[in-house]
Motif scaffolding. Structure first.
Motif, PDB file in Angstrom:
ATOM      1  N   GLU A 175      46.393  68.365  -5.818  1.00  0.00           N
ATOM      2  CA  GLU A 175      45.831  67.602  -4.711  1.00  0.00           C
ATOM      3  C   GLU A 175      46.570  66.270  -4.570  1.00  0.00           C
ATOM      4  O   GLU A 175      46.483  65.396  -5.427  1.00  0.00           O
ATOM      5  N   ILE A 176      47.315  66.118  -3.473  1.00  0.00           N
ATOM      6  CA  ILE A 176      48.055  64.892  -3.206  1.00  0.00           C
ATOM      7  C   ILE A 176      47.197  63.983  -2.334  1.00  0.00           C
ATOM      8  O   ILE A 176      46.752  64.387  -1.250  1.00  0.00           O
ATOM      9  N   ALA A 177      46.959  62.759  -2.802  1.00  0.00           N
ATOM     10  CA  ALA A 177      46.090  61.841  -2.063  1.00  0.00           C
ATOM     11  C   ALA A 177      46.829  61.138  -0.936  1.00  0.00           C
ATOM     12  O   ALA A 177      46.286  60.961   0.160  1.00  0.00           O
ATOM     13  N   ARG A 178      48.069  60.707  -1.198  1.00  0.00           N
ATOM     14  CA  ARG A 178      48.794  59.921  -0.199  1.00  0.00           C
ATOM     15  C   ARG A 178      50.267  59.868  -0.538  1.00  0.00           C
ATOM     16  O   ARG A 178      50.667  60.140  -1.681  1.00  0.00           O
ATOM     17  N   VAL A 179      51.055  59.478   0.463  1.00  0.00           N
ATOM     18  CA  VAL A 179      52.474  59.190   0.285  1.00  0.00           C
ATOM     19  C   VAL A 179      52.682  57.734   0.671  1.00  0.00           C
ATOM     20  O   VAL A 179      52.268  57.304   1.762  1.00  0.00           O
ATOM     21  N   LEU A 180      53.317  56.958  -0.210  1.00  0.00           N
ATOM     22  CA  LEU A 180      53.629  55.565   0.075  1.00  0.00           C
ATOM     23  C   LEU A 180      55.138  55.414   0.203  1.00  0.00           C
ATOM     24  O   LEU A 180      55.887  55.847  -0.675  1.00  0.00           O
ATOM     25  N   LEU A 181      55.582  54.799   1.286  1.00  0.00           N
ATOM     26  CA  LEU A 181      57.000  54.626   1.566  1.00  0.00           C
ATOM     27  C   LEU A 181      57.435  53.194   1.271  1.00  0.00           C
ATOM     28  O   LEU A 181      56.764  52.232   1.666  1.00  0.00           O
ATOM     29  N   PHE A 182      58.566  53.077   0.590  1.00  0.00           N
ATOM     30  CA  PHE A 182      59.161  51.784   0.260  1.00  0.00           C
ATOM     31  C   PHE A 182      60.648  51.831   0.599  1.00  0.00           C
ATOM     32  O   PHE A 182      61.205  52.883   0.898  1.00  0.00           O
ATOM     33  N   GLY A 183      61.299  50.686   0.480  1.00  0.00           N
ATOM     34  CA  GLY A 183      62.741  50.629   0.686  1.00  0.00           C
ATOM     35  C   GLY A 183      63.110  50.373   2.135  1.00  0.00           C
ATOM     36  O   GLY A 183      62.287  50.464   3.048  1.00  0.00           O
ATOM     37  N   GLY A 184      64.394  50.080   2.349  1.00  0.00           N
ATOM     38  CA  GLY A 184      64.863  49.776   3.687  1.00  0.00           C
ATOM     39  C   GLY A 184      64.680  50.912   4.668  1.00  0.00           C
ATOM     40  O   GLY A 184      64.491  50.693   5.871  1.00  0.00           O
ATOM     41  N   GLY A 185      64.715  52.162   4.173  1.00  0.00           N
ATOM     42  CA  GLY A 185      64.562  53.314   5.050  1.00  0.00           C
ATOM     43  C   GLY A 185      63.127  53.658   5.394  1.00  0.00           C
ATOM     44  O   GLY A 185      62.876  54.536   6.227  1.00  0.00           O
ATOM     45  N   ALA A 186      62.172  52.961   4.780  1.00  0.00           N
ATOM     46  CA  ALA A 186      60.761  53.294   4.994  1.00  0.00           C
ATOM     47  C   ALA A 186      60.322  53.039   6.428  1.00  0.00           C
ATOM     48  O   ALA A 186      59.429  53.716   6.942  1.00  0.00           O
ATOM     49  N   LYS A 187      60.953  52.057   7.084  1.00  0.00           N
ATOM     50  CA  LYS A 187      60.493  51.644   8.405  1.00  0.00           C
ATOM     51  C   LYS A 187      61.240  52.334   9.542  1.00  0.00           C
ATOM     52  O   LYS A 187      61.086  51.962  10.702  1.00  0.00           O
ATOM     53  N   VAL A 188      62.063  53.320   9.225  1.00  0.00           N
ATOM     54  CA  VAL A 188      62.760  54.060  10.280  1.00  0.00           C
ATOM     55  C   VAL A 188      61.736  54.673  11.227  1.00  0.00           C
ATOM     56  O   VAL A 188      60.774  55.312  10.803  1.00  0.00           O
ATOM     57  N   LYS A 189      61.957  54.460  12.496  1.00  0.00           N
ATOM     58  CA  LYS A 189      61.002  54.913  13.511  1.00  0.00           C
ATOM     59  C   LYS A 189      60.783  56.424  13.436  1.00  0.00           C
ATOM     60  O   LYS A 189      61.728  57.207  13.416  1.00  0.00           O
ATOM     61  N   GLY A 190      59.526  56.817  13.383  1.00  0.00           N
ATOM     62  CA  GLY A 190      59.164  58.226  13.436  1.00  0.00           C
ATOM     63  C   GLY A 190      59.076  58.931  12.103  1.00  0.00           C
ATOM     64  O   GLY A 190      58.518  60.041  12.031  1.00  0.00           O
ATOM     65  N   LEU A 191      59.600  58.326  11.012  1.00  0.00           N
ATOM     66  CA  LEU A 191      59.608  59.025   9.726  1.00  0.00           C
ATOM     67  C   LEU A 191      58.200  59.213   9.176  1.00  0.00           C
ATOM     68  O   LEU A 191      57.826  60.317   8.758  1.00  0.00           O
ATOM     69  N   ALA A 192      57.410  58.147   9.148  1.00  0.00           N
ATOM     70  CA  ALA A 192      56.059  58.245   8.595  1.00  0.00           C
ATOM     71  C   ALA A 192      55.240  59.282   9.361  1.00  0.00           C
ATOM     72  O   ALA A 192      54.523  60.095   8.752  1.00  0.00           O
ATOM     73  N   GLN A 193      55.371  59.291  10.686  1.00  0.00           N
ATOM     74  CA  GLN A 193      54.594  60.248  11.482  1.00  0.00           C
ATOM     75  C   GLN A 193      55.060  61.676  11.223  1.00  0.00           C
ATOM     76  O   GLN A 193      54.238  62.598  11.155  1.00  0.00           O
ATOM     77  N   GLN A 194      56.371  61.869  11.075  1.00  0.00           N
ATOM     78  CA  GLN A 194      56.863  63.216  10.801  1.00  0.00           C
ATOM     79  C   GLN A 194      56.342  63.724   9.457  1.00  0.00           C
ATOM     80  O   GLN A 194      56.003  64.905   9.313  1.00  0.00           O
ATOM     81  N   LEU A 195      56.255  62.843   8.470  1.00  0.00           N
ATOM     82  CA  LEU A 195      55.708  63.223   7.168  1.00  0.00           C
ATOM     83  C   LEU A 195      54.229  63.573   7.292  1.00  0.00           C
ATOM     84  O   LEU A 195      53.749  64.537   6.680  1.00  0.00           O
ATOM     85  N   ARG A 196      53.483  62.794   8.086  1.00  0.00           N
ATOM     86  CA  ARG A 196      52.061  63.091   8.290  1.00  0.00           C
ATOM     87  C   ARG A 196      51.882  64.467   8.918  1.00  0.00           C
ATOM     88  O   ARG A 196      51.035  65.265   8.491  1.00  0.00           O
ATOM     89  N   ASP A 197      52.672  64.734   9.944  1.00  0.00           N
ATOM     90  CA  ASP A 197      52.552  66.007  10.655  1.00  0.00           C
ATOM     91  C   ASP A 197      52.916  67.184   9.754  1.00  0.00           C
ATOM     92  O   ASP A 197      52.314  68.257   9.849  1.00  0.00           O
ATOM     93  N   ARG A 198      53.888  66.971   8.891  1.00  0.00           N
ATOM     94  CA  ARG A 198      54.375  68.067   8.062  1.00  0.00           C
ATOM     95  C   ARG A 198      53.484  68.315   6.851  1.00  0.00           C
ATOM     96  O   ARG A 198      53.245  69.458   6.461  1.00  0.00           O
ATOM     97  N   MET A 199      52.987  67.240   6.237  1.00  0.00           N
ATOM     98  CA  MET A 199      52.300  67.372   4.954  1.00  0.00           C
ATOM     99  C   MET A 199      50.788  67.251   5.056  1.00  0.00           C
ATOM    100  O   MET A 199      50.070  67.551   4.098  1.00  0.00           O
ATOM    101  N   HIS A 200      50.296  66.759   6.204  1.00  0.00           N
ATOM    102  CA  HIS A 200      48.851  66.640   6.429  1.00  0.00           C
ATOM    103  C   HIS A 200      48.165  65.788   5.358  1.00  0.00           C
ATOM    104  O   HIS A 200      47.086  66.130   4.864  1.00  0.00           O
ATOM    105  N   VAL A 201      48.825  64.696   4.986  1.00  0.00           N
ATOM    106  CA  VAL A 201      48.244  63.725   4.066  1.00  0.00           C
ATOM    107  C   VAL A 201      48.449  62.324   4.639  1.00  0.00           C
ATOM    108  O   VAL A 201      49.221  62.126   5.585  1.00  0.00           O
TER     109      VAL A 201
END
Length: 387
Positions: free
Chosen positions: A317-343
């Motif tokens: 059971e994965i509770a969350r994904v936390l993004l760090f680093g310069g690449g974390a703020k790339v537009k659309g990445l966080a949303q694509q991860l949400r859509d793909r992993m449902h977390v």
């Protein structure tokens, strides 16, 4: 408790959170580094994150369990100075460190640094139960099966994970093995020495981020959380739960992949591609298509890592994904991860739970640059005596 040599940690559930946070502190038997006891008086360290695209400096003061950010600064590096984690221009790196120290009026000399990428291997292995006095020799013997380098060319460290709750796995000891190439360690230590600093802690990027997470997110330590640090050339994925690292992977993919794709598809310079990558433009379909394509590649690698972890662990059971680093703020990445992993997926704030009022960086700028600071904050939270 650490053994008498101070070279490893055996984790048990009775340990305090602070003890568990520091168990993965570093590779300990580093050439020419000061030998320090884990129980020596705590002294402040400067956190210095030497990345492929920039150097990040962080200074944090701890007093009675409270943390205050004193200094934070970033020095950009030209693209050819460090390529895929390999230092191509040592003089420029040393100069950049010296410039940072002078600009920030840094007085601290003792520093924590870190490594990642192809020069470090982190592997979870299993061994039959045995006395502590036999474990060092057995781990070194077993390491030769898992480390793709000459065993004499690496420094080894390890820690024993808590016993599994799965009855099928309780007959074996689960051990996280860390091996780092000596030439890479020596390269980094010599660079910081040339800048007038004294390296006393060598960490691994993924574990530095974990250390930061342990301080800045105390309420979620028991949850299984994916810490993803997206640097310029390497992405570190560290799956943590119950206050310990459960699985780590370094992936040779980072922010430069976006820049290079934009440069190639749009026929612009590297510098122009960097600016386009960071922009919020919605009117350029070519740019949007390129960014979406690389986002899919990054999301796929993160998902593959999590899928592999699930096949090898009882923690599913994965509770969350936390993004760090310069690449974390790339537009659309966080949303694509949400859509793909449902977390839940968040761009994390490394300065959470840290008082930033004494730092002279503008608060809005600090928020904007925060994701870049993850490794540096984790390093600055180390103390002299961490191993």
């Amino acid at each position: 408790m650490p053994n008498k040599s101070g070279t490893r940690w055996v984790v048990d559930e009775k340990r305090s959170r602070s003890e568990r946070m520091s168990m993965l502190a570093s590779l300990t038997n580093l050439a020419d580094m000061e030998s320090l006891s884990l129980f020596s008086p705590q002294r402040q360290l400067l956190g210095l994150d030497i990345g492929s695209s920039s150097i990040k400096l962080v200074q944090i003061k701890e007093h009675r369990g409270r943390y205050t950010l004193q200094k934070f600064a970033v020095k950009e590096l030209e693209p050819e100075v460090i390529v895929d984690g390999t230092v191509m221009d040592e003089g420029r790196v040393v100069s950049a460190i010296k410039e940072l120290l002078a600009e920030q009026n840094v007085k601290l000399k003792q520093v924590a640094i870190s490594i990642s990428g192809h020069a470090v291997i982190v592997k979870k292995i299993s061994l039959p139960p045995m006395p502590d006095e036999e474990l060092d020799a057995q781990v070194k013997l077993s390491a030769e099966q898992y480390i793709p380098f000459d065993i004499n060319e690496v420094n080894l460290d390890f820690h024993v994970l808590p016993p599994s709750e799965n009855p099928d796995e309780q007959s074996e000891m689960s051990i996280v093995l860390v091996a780092a190439k000596k030439d890479k360690i020596n390269e980094l230590t010599e660079l910081v020495k040339a800048a007038g600093l004294s390296p006393v802690v060598m960490d691994v990027d993924a574990f530095a981020v974990e250390n930061m997470y342990g301080v800045t997110s105390p309420a979620t330590q028991d949850d299984t959380t994916i810490l993803v640090n997206i640097g310029a050339s390497v992405m570190n994925v560290n799956i943590v739960g119950g206050g310990v690292s459960l699985f780590t992977r370094d992936i040779p993919l980072g922010g430069n992949r976006y820049t290079e794709a934009v440069q190639r598809e749009m026929g612009v310079s590297f510098e122009e591609a960097e600016q386009l990558k960071k922009s919020d433009r919605d009117d350029d379909h070519t740019l949007a298509s390129v960014m979406e394509s690389v986002n899919a590649e990054v999301a796929s690698e993160i998902a593959r890592t999590i899928d592999y972890f699930k096949t090898t662990s009882s923690e599913s059971e994965i509770a969350r994904v936390l993004l760090f680093g310069g690449g974390a703020k790339v537009k659309g990445l966080a949303q694509q991860l949400r859509d793909r992993m449902h977390v839940e997926v968040e761009i994390a704030n490394p300065f959470n739970e840290i008082d930033t009022s004494q730092c002279d960086v503008d608060p809005d700028q600090l928020t904007e640059m925060g994701p870049l600071a993850a490794v540096g904050v984790g390093l600055a939270l180390r103390t002299v005596g961490d191993r």
